[in-house]
Design a protein around this motif. Sequence first.
Motif, PDB file in Angstrom:
ATOM      1  N   ASN A  43      31.763  12.834 -34.602  1.00 36.55           N
ATOM      2  CA  ASN A  43      31.125  12.997 -36.251  1.00 36.55           C
ATOM      3  C   ASN A  43      29.997  12.107 -36.434  1.00 36.55           C
ATOM      4  OD1 ASN A  43      32.083  11.076 -37.433  1.00 36.55           O
ATOM      5  ND2 ASN A  43      34.323  13.063 -37.445  1.00 36.55           N
ATOM      6  N   PRO A  44      29.141  12.773 -37.060  1.00 34.64           N
ATOM      7  CA  PRO A  44      27.947  11.693 -37.293  1.00 34.64           C
ATOM      8  C   PRO A  44      28.218   9.941 -38.321  1.00 34.64           C
ATOM      9  CG  PRO A  44      27.304  14.296 -38.284  1.00 34.64           C
ATOM     10  CD  PRO A  44      28.692  13.687 -37.505  1.00 34.64           C
ATOM     11  N   GLY A  45      27.988   9.362 -36.974  1.00 34.27           N
ATOM     12  CA  GLY A  45      28.397   7.473 -37.980  1.00 34.27           C
ATOM     13  C   GLY A  45      29.495   7.668 -37.635  1.00 34.27           C
ATOM     14  N   GLN A  61      27.541   4.312 -33.114  1.00 30.79           N
ATOM     15  CA  GLN A  61      28.423   5.549 -33.464  1.00 30.79           C
ATOM     16  C   GLN A  61      27.918   6.952 -33.150  1.00 30.79           C
ATOM     17  OE1 GLN A  61      25.175   4.540 -37.150  1.00 30.79           O
ATOM     18  NE2 GLN A  61      27.488   4.450 -37.250  1.00 30.79           N
ATOM     19  N   PHE A  62      28.401   7.555 -33.329  1.00 27.72           N
ATOM     20  CA  PHE A  62      27.418   9.258 -33.302  1.00 27.72           C
ATOM     21  C   PHE A  62      26.465   8.756 -34.283  1.00 27.72           C
ATOM     22  CE2 PHE A  62      31.876   8.748 -30.685  1.00 27.72           C
ATOM     23  CZ  PHE A  62      31.413   9.535 -29.539  1.00 27.72           C
ATOM     24  N   THR A  63      25.456   9.738 -33.763  1.00 28.91           N
ATOM     25  CA  THR A  63      24.651  10.813 -34.457  1.00 28.91           C
ATOM     26  C   THR A  63      24.917  12.274 -34.385  1.00 28.91           C
ATOM     27  OG1 THR A  63      22.592  10.024 -32.578  1.00 28.91           O
ATOM     28  CG2 THR A  63      23.111   7.924 -33.915  1.00 28.91           C
TER      29      THR A  63
END
Length: 63
Positions: A43-45, A61-63
């Motif tokens: 998920n974002p972050g 981290q995912f963006t």
Amino acid sequence: MAEPLIVRREVQIAAPPATVFAFLTDPDKIVRWMGTEATAEPNPGGLYLLNLGGRATARGQFT
């Protein structure tokens, strides 16, 4: 202050998007093709952590 290093790469894969997404975000599937241990919070972050068998560690981290 130095600019952060950003690495981007595009690869075309002959598979449905859902299949590719699972192999990039599901820890059990990630270690089937690379690494020995993975943590993923897709998920974002969210955290992406991959142990490459003692050779190196990838963290992001995912963006």
